[in-house]
Design a protein around this motif. Structure first.
Motif, PDB file in Angstrom:
ATOM      1  N   LEU A 114       0.852  -1.183   0.000  1.00 18.03           N
ATOM      2  CA  LEU A 114       0.000   0.000   0.000  1.00 18.03           C
ATOM      3  C   LEU A 114       0.894   1.241   0.000  1.00 18.03           C
ATOM      4  O   LEU A 114       1.295   1.729   1.057  1.00 18.03           O
ATOM      5  CB  LEU A 114      -0.920  -0.007   1.236  1.00 18.03           C
ATOM      6  N   GLY A 116       2.478   4.742   0.252  1.00 12.41           N
ATOM      7  CA  GLY A 116       2.086   5.966   0.935  1.00 12.41           C
ATOM      8  C   GLY A 116       1.274   5.747   2.196  1.00 12.41           C
ATOM      9  O   GLY A 116       0.814   6.720   2.808  1.00 12.41           O
ATOM     10  N   SER A 117       1.083   4.496   2.586  1.00  9.39           N
ATOM     11  CA  SER A 117       0.315   4.235   3.803  1.00  9.39           C
ATOM     12  C   SER A 117       1.094   4.679   5.033  1.00  9.39           C
ATOM     13  O   SER A 117       2.329   4.747   5.037  1.00  9.39           O
ATOM     14  CB  SER A 117      -0.032   2.751   3.908  1.00  9.39           C
ATOM     15  N   TRP A 157      -4.490   3.928   4.890  1.00 14.07           N
ATOM     16  CA  TRP A 157      -4.255   4.148   3.456  1.00 14.07           C
ATOM     17  C   TRP A 157      -5.487   4.813   2.866  1.00 14.07           C
ATOM     18  O   TRP A 157      -6.603   4.310   3.004  1.00 14.07           O
ATOM     19  CB  TRP A 157      -3.974   2.812   2.773  1.00 14.07           C
ATOM     20  N   HIS A 158      -5.287   5.957   2.228  1.00  6.57           N
ATOM     21  CA  HIS A 158      -6.403   6.747   1.700  1.00  6.57           C
ATOM     22  C   HIS A 158      -7.462   6.991   2.774  1.00  6.57           C
ATOM     23  O   HIS A 158      -8.669   6.937   2.515  1.00  6.57           O
ATOM     24  CB  HIS A 158      -7.025   6.065   0.478  1.00  6.57           C
ATOM     25  N   GLY A 159      -6.984   7.223   3.983  1.00  7.46           N
ATOM     26  CA  GLY A 159      -7.874   7.562   5.085  1.00  7.46           C
ATOM     27  C   GLY A 159      -8.586   6.394   5.736  1.00  7.46           C
ATOM     28  O   GLY A 159      -9.377   6.596   6.662  1.00  7.46           O
ATOM     29  N   GLU A 160      -8.324   5.164   5.270  1.00 10.00           N
ATOM     30  CA  GLU A 160      -8.987   3.980   5.809  1.00 10.00           C
ATOM     31  C   GLU A 160      -7.979   3.066   6.500  1.00 10.00           C
ATOM     32  O   GLU A 160      -6.839   2.933   6.043  1.00 10.00           O
ATOM     33  CB  GLU A 160      -9.692   3.194   4.688  1.00 10.00           C
ATOM     34  N   TYR A 162      -6.247  -0.494   7.645  1.00  6.70           N
ATOM     35  CA  TYR A 162      -6.058  -1.846   7.122  1.00  6.70           C
ATOM     36  C   TYR A 162      -5.313  -2.672   8.167  1.00  6.70           C
ATOM     37  O   TYR A 162      -4.393  -2.181   8.822  1.00  6.70           O
ATOM     38  CB  TYR A 162      -5.269  -1.815   5.810  1.00  6.70           C
TER      39      TYR A 162
END
Length: 264
Positions: A114, A116-117, A157-160, A162
Motif C-alpha cells: 500500500l 504511501g500508507s 491508506w487513503h484515510g482507511e 487496514y
C-alpha cells in the motif's frame, strides 16, 4: 474497502499466485525481516519469507486469520502466494538478508503493498465503535497477541485502516498436543490498541460469530499451501492438519467464553 460486519461471498476464493522478479529492499521492522518484492504481474508485495526464523506457522496464521478477516468484511490487504527463486538473492550485499533469501526458495507469502500508507496512531485517527468491535472480536477469536498500542499492526491508506501482520495469532498450533486448552482461553484486551474506541463487542459477536461456519473455515484453511503443512508432527497427512484447524476454530467459536469484557 469492505463494509464492516458485512460477510463477503467467499466460496471458490483462491490466493493469487505470482512469481517474484526482483527483490527491492528489506523492511527492517519486526523480527521476520520481510522485504518489498516486485512480481511478474508488475505488482509490489510485502513478502514474508518461509526461511525466516519464525518459520512456516507464521505464514499459516497470516493466511487463516487474514482471510477470515476478509470473509467477515474487515479491511485486510490482498494476500498472495509469491514463488521465489533463491537465485534472486545472490546480489544482496547484506549477508543476513542473503542467507534469508537463499533459504526461501519456493512459495512465500505476499501482501499487497500500500504505497504511501501510514502506521496507525490511535491519537491521530478515529475508528468507529462498530469497526473497533469487529476488529477486537477477530483478534480475540484468533488469539492475536500483537495489536497493542505499542505495535498496532494497522496501516492507514487513503484515510482507511487496514489490518496487517497476523503471524502472532493461532498460538495453539505451536503445540498441537495441548491445543484443546486454548479453546476456552480468555482473551486479554486491556492492551489492545482499539480498547479506547468504545468497541461494540456485543454487536460484533452477534453479527460475526454466526458467520464462522464449518464451510467458511474449510474454505479459508484450504487456501494454505500444502507445502506449509507437510510433515507436521502427530499428523498422518496434510488433510488431517487442515481438519485440526477447522475443528479447533469451530470449537472456539461455539464456546465463546473467551470473549473479553470491554467497558465503554
Amino acid at each position: 474497502m469492505a463494509e464492516p460486519g458485512r460477510c463477503s461471498v467467499y466460496a471458490g476464493r483462491v490466493l493469487k499466485k505470482v512469481t517474484a522478479t526482483r527483490y527491492v529492499l528489506p523492511l527492517r521492522e519486526g523480527g521476520s525481516l520481510p522485504g518489498l518484492v516486485e512480481a511478474d504481474d508488475l505488482g509490489m508485495y510485502v513478502v514474508k519469507f518461509i526461511g525466516a526464523g519464525q518459520g512456516r506457522k507464521t505464514l499459516i496464521a497470516e493466511v487463516i486469520t487474514g482471510e477470515l478477516g476478509r470473509a467477515l468484511g474487515l479491511p485486510v490487504p490482498e494476500l498472495a502466494q509469491v514463488e521465489f527463486d533463491a537465485v534472486i538473492g545472490r546480489g544482496e550485499p547484506d549477508p543476513e538478508i542473503q542467507e534469508l533469501l537463499r533459504a526461501s526458495g519456493g512459495i512465500n507469502l505476499g501482501m499487497d503493498f500500500l504505497p504511501g500508507s501510514l502506521g496507525f496512531d490511535p491519537l491521530s485517527f478515529e475508528v468507529t465503535p462498530a469497526l473497533a468491535g469487529n476488529i477486537l472480536w477477530l483478534d480475540a477469536f484468533t488469539g492475536n497477541v500483537d495489536r497493542s498500542w505499542r505495535n498496532p499492526n494497522m496501516l492507514v491508506w487513503h484515510g482507511e485502516p487496514y489490518l496487517i501482520d497476523h503471524g502472532a495469532t493461532l498460538i495453539f498450533h505451536h503445540n498441537w498436543a495441548n491445543a484443546d486448552r486454548f479453546i476456552t482461553r480468555p482473551y486479554d484486551s486491556s492492551d489492545h490498541v482499539l480498547s479506547t474506541f468504545s468497541p461494540d463487542l456485543v454487536a460484533a459477536d452477534a453479527d460475526l460469530a454466526p458467520k464462522i461456519s464449518e464451510e467458511l473455515l474449510r474454505g479459508v484453511v484450504s487456501l494454505v499451501p500444502d507445502q506449509w503443512l507437510v510433515d507436521e508432527p502427530g499428523f498422518a497427512s496434510v488433510d488431517e492438519v487442515r481438519e485440526a484447524y477447522v475443528q479447533h476454530l469451530l470449537a472456539r467459536v461455539t464456546d465463546r467464553t473467551w470473549l473479553p469484557e470491554v467497558s465503554g
